[in-house]
Motif scaffolding. Structure first.
Motif, PDB file in Angstrom:
ATOM      1  N   UNK A   6      -4.111   3.101   2.120  1.00  0.00           N
ATOM      2  CA  UNK A   6      -4.801   1.860   2.456  1.00  0.00           C
ATOM      3  C   UNK A   6      -3.794   0.722   2.303  1.00  0.00           C
ATOM      4  N   UNK A   7      -3.908  -0.308   3.138  1.00  0.00           N
ATOM      5  CA  UNK A   7      -2.965  -1.423   3.038  1.00  0.00           C
ATOM      6  C   UNK A   7      -3.428  -2.500   2.061  1.00  0.00           C
ATOM      7  N   UNK A   8      -4.557  -2.284   1.375  1.00  0.00           N
ATOM      8  CA  UNK A   8      -5.059  -3.247   0.401  1.00  0.00           C
ATOM      9  C   UNK A   8      -4.869  -2.701  -1.011  1.00  0.00           C
ATOM     10  N   UNK A   9      -3.935  -3.285  -1.740  1.00  0.00           N
ATOM     11  CA  UNK A   9      -3.702  -2.834  -3.114  1.00  0.00           C
ATOM     12  C   UNK A   9      -4.923  -3.075  -4.009  1.00  0.00           C
ATOM     13  N   UNK A  10      -5.610  -4.234  -3.911  1.00  0.00           N
ATOM     14  CA  UNK A  10      -6.798  -4.421  -4.752  1.00  0.00           C
ATOM     15  C   UNK A  10      -7.881  -3.369  -4.513  1.00  0.00           C
ATOM     16  N   UNK A  11      -8.065  -2.962  -3.245  1.00  0.00           N
ATOM     17  CA  UNK A  11      -9.047  -1.917  -2.975  1.00  0.00           C
ATOM     18  C   UNK A  11      -8.633  -0.607  -3.657  1.00  0.00           C
ATOM     19  N   UNK A  12      -7.351  -0.279  -3.559  1.00  0.00           N
ATOM     20  CA  UNK A  12      -6.886   0.957  -4.165  1.00  0.00           C
ATOM     21  C   UNK A  12      -6.944   0.902  -5.685  1.00  0.00           C
ATOM     22  N   UNK A  13      -6.820  -0.286  -6.253  1.00  0.00           N
ATOM     23  CA  UNK A  13      -6.964  -0.402  -7.706  1.00  0.00           C
ATOM     24  C   UNK A  13      -8.350   0.054  -8.143  1.00  0.00           C
ATOM     25  N   UNK A  14      -9.365  -0.324  -7.381  1.00  0.00           N
ATOM     26  CA  UNK A  14     -10.723   0.137  -7.680  1.00  0.00           C
ATOM     27  C   UNK A  14     -10.861   1.620  -7.377  1.00  0.00           C
ATOM     28  N   UNK A  15     -10.297   2.045  -6.250  1.00  0.00           N
ATOM     29  CA  UNK A  15     -10.359   3.453  -5.858  1.00  0.00           C
ATOM     30  C   UNK A  15      -9.782   4.342  -6.958  1.00  0.00           C
ATOM     31  N   UNK A  16      -8.695   3.899  -7.550  1.00  0.00           N
ATOM     32  CA  UNK A  16      -8.005   4.705  -8.557  1.00  0.00           C
ATOM     33  C   UNK A  16      -8.904   4.990  -9.765  1.00  0.00           C
ATOM     34  N   UNK A  17      -9.795   4.055 -10.085  1.00  0.00           N
ATOM     35  CA  UNK A  17     -10.686   4.260 -11.236  1.00  0.00           C
ATOM     36  C   UNK A  17     -11.752   5.305 -10.956  1.00  0.00           C
ATOM     37  N   UNK A  18     -11.955   5.645  -9.687  1.00  0.00           N
ATOM     38  CA  UNK A  18     -13.005   6.581  -9.309  1.00  0.00           C
ATOM     39  C   UNK A  18     -12.491   7.998  -9.058  1.00  0.00           C
ATOM     40  N   UNK A  19     -11.197   8.119  -8.835  1.00  0.00           N
ATOM     41  CA  UNK A  19     -10.645   9.411  -8.440  1.00  0.00           C
ATOM     42  C   UNK A  19     -10.245  10.237  -9.656  1.00  0.00           C
ATOM     43  N   UNK A  20     -10.337  11.556  -9.521  1.00  0.00           N
ATOM     44  CA  UNK A  20      -9.914  12.424 -10.623  1.00  0.00           C
ATOM     45  C   UNK A  20      -8.398  12.433 -10.779  1.00  0.00           C
ATOM     46  N   UNK A  21      -7.944  12.915 -11.929  1.00  0.00           N
ATOM     47  CA  UNK A  21      -6.509  13.038 -12.164  1.00  0.00           C
ATOM     48  C   UNK A  21      -5.886  13.943 -11.107  1.00  0.00           C
ATOM     49  N   UNK A  22      -4.702  13.568 -10.671  1.00  0.00           N
ATOM     50  CA  UNK A  22      -3.996  14.365  -9.677  1.00  0.00           C
ATOM     51  C   UNK A  22      -4.119  13.829  -8.265  1.00  0.00           C
ATOM     52  N   UNK A  23      -5.163  13.026  -7.984  1.00  0.00           N
ATOM     53  CA  UNK A  23      -5.298  12.414  -6.664  1.00  0.00           C
ATOM     54  C   UNK A  23      -4.215  11.345  -6.500  1.00  0.00           C
ATOM     55  N   UNK A  24      -3.708  11.202  -5.284  1.00  0.00           N
ATOM     56  CA  UNK A  24      -2.602  10.286  -5.024  1.00  0.00           C
ATOM     57  C   UNK A  24      -3.068   9.176  -4.089  1.00  0.00           C
ATOM     58  N   UNK A  25      -2.724   7.937  -4.421  1.00  0.00           N
ATOM     59  CA  UNK A  25      -3.029   6.784  -3.585  1.00  0.00           C
ATOM     60  C   UNK A  25      -1.741   6.035  -3.295  1.00  0.00           C
ATOM     61  N   UNK A  26      -1.572   5.623  -2.034  1.00  0.00           N
ATOM     62  CA  UNK A  26      -0.372   4.896  -1.622  1.00  0.00           C
ATOM     63  C   UNK A  26      -0.797   3.672  -0.812  1.00  0.00           C
ATOM     64  N   UNK A  27      -0.235   2.526  -1.172  1.00  0.00           N
ATOM     65  CA  UNK A  27      -0.463   1.319  -0.384  1.00  0.00           C
ATOM     66  C   UNK A  27       0.420   1.388   0.859  1.00  0.00           C
ATOM     67  N   UNK A  28      -0.215   1.437   2.025  1.00  0.00           N
ATOM     68  CA  UNK A  28       0.553   1.607   3.259  1.00  0.00           C
ATOM     69  C   UNK A  28      -0.274   1.126   4.441  1.00  0.00           C
ATOM     70  N   UNK A  29       0.409   0.612   5.454  1.00  0.00           N
ATOM     71  CA  UNK A  29      -0.201   0.199   6.707  1.00  0.00           C
ATOM     72  C   UNK A  29      -0.216   1.402   7.647  1.00  0.00           C
ATOM     73  N   UNK A  30      -1.399   1.878   8.001  1.00  0.00           N
ATOM     74  CA  UNK A  30      -1.508   3.074   8.836  1.00  0.00           C
ATOM     75  C   UNK A  30      -1.069   2.831  10.270  1.00  0.00           C
TER      76      UNK A  30
END
Length: 274
Positions: free
Chosen positions: A75-99
């Motif tokens: 996702x290109x929104x770091x604030x959105x991914x900050x929230x996403x990270x709190x919901x995902x289990x350990x081992x899931x990977x999130x990257x700030x990127x423009x698709x």
């Protein structure tokens, strides 16, 4: 040059995860059913990678990321991914990127490439090229999910009216359905097989006619484009007047049915699964 944002409207970064979730969220249990349906499109094995384009706040990703599969969200929104990270289990990977730029994903690794209500924001040729690049050699599916509404629901009616008003002001809205069709056509031309649409689930929702206008007032784009501040303000005022004249009380609740639909394409495999 990019049109200037209206002063009272904000980007995904600025609107905040709470506002986004309130606007784009699902009733209880729906996101989990969507994730189950997405996974059912591929014969997944332990350790297979699910790639989500536009992971947002993890409304669906939190269910896609469950073991025994691997999950990567872009996702290109770091604030959105900050929230996403709190919901995902350990081992899931999130990257700030423009698709709309090269994806930070290794070649030939993903069994599922999924996006919910996001593909209409991407360049079709780039999306298909990157999907084919990252597709696992045993085969992969490119899936898009969207919410469909009854034709006479306030949001469906207002969306048609929005496109009408933007056109009257000299803009060319981008119908999401037409863009999705272009993506499917591009993918089919590269050897993929178009899959029939699948209705995952439906639910009843009570909405107010004014709600779509308030959402557009808070979001980055309207009709898939970003009009100038003056045009955005004029269109919103025109829609508000139209809603009041049409519905009487624009805040009165209106019951409607919404459905979540998956549509996509099976990308060509380059070898038999082992």
């Amino acid at each position: 040059m990019r049109d200037r944002l209206p002063v009272d409207r904000v980007s995904f970064d600025e609107q905040g995860a709470g506002i986004f979730d309130a606007r784009a969220g699902f009733p209880d249990g729906v996101a989990e059913r969507i994730a189950d349906a997405v996974r059912s499109f591929a014969d997944l094995r332990t350790g297979d990678l699910i790639l989500e384009i536009g992971a947002g706040t993890g409304l669906i990703g939190q269910w896609l990321a469950q073991p025994p599969y691997r999950y990567l969200g872009l996702d290109n929104s770091r604030p959105m991914l900050d929230t996403c990270r709190t919901r995902l289990p350990a081992g899931a990977v999130l990257i700030t990127a423009d698709a709309n730029r090269p994806w930070p994903v290794p070649d030939r690794t993903a069994r599922i490439i999924f996006g919910s209500r996001v593909f209409q924001l991407l360049d079709p040729d780039h999306l298909v090229a990157e999907a084919n690049r990252v597709a696992h050699p045993a085969g992969a599916v490119l899936l898009h999910g969207k919410v469909e509404r009854e034709p006479d629901s306030p949001k469906a009616v207002l969306r048609r009216k929005l496109h009408e008003r933007l056109t009257a002001h000299g803009y060319r809205p981008r119908p999401a359905g037409r863009l999705l069709a272009r993506i499917l056509d591009r993918a089919a031309a590269t050897g993929g097989t178009v899959l029939p649409p699948a209705v995952v689930t439906s639910w009843r929702r009570v909405v107010r006619p004014i709600d779509p206008i308030e959402e557009w007032r808070q979001t980055y784009s309207m009709g898939g484009i970003t009009p100038s501040a003056a045009v955005a303000a004029a269109v919103l005022a025109e829609l508000t007047n139209w809603v009041t004249a049409t519905y009487g009380d624009p805040t009165a609740p209106v019951p409607t049915t919404e459905s979540y639909v998956l549509q996509g394409i099976a990308l060509p495999s380059t070898r038999e699964a082992t």
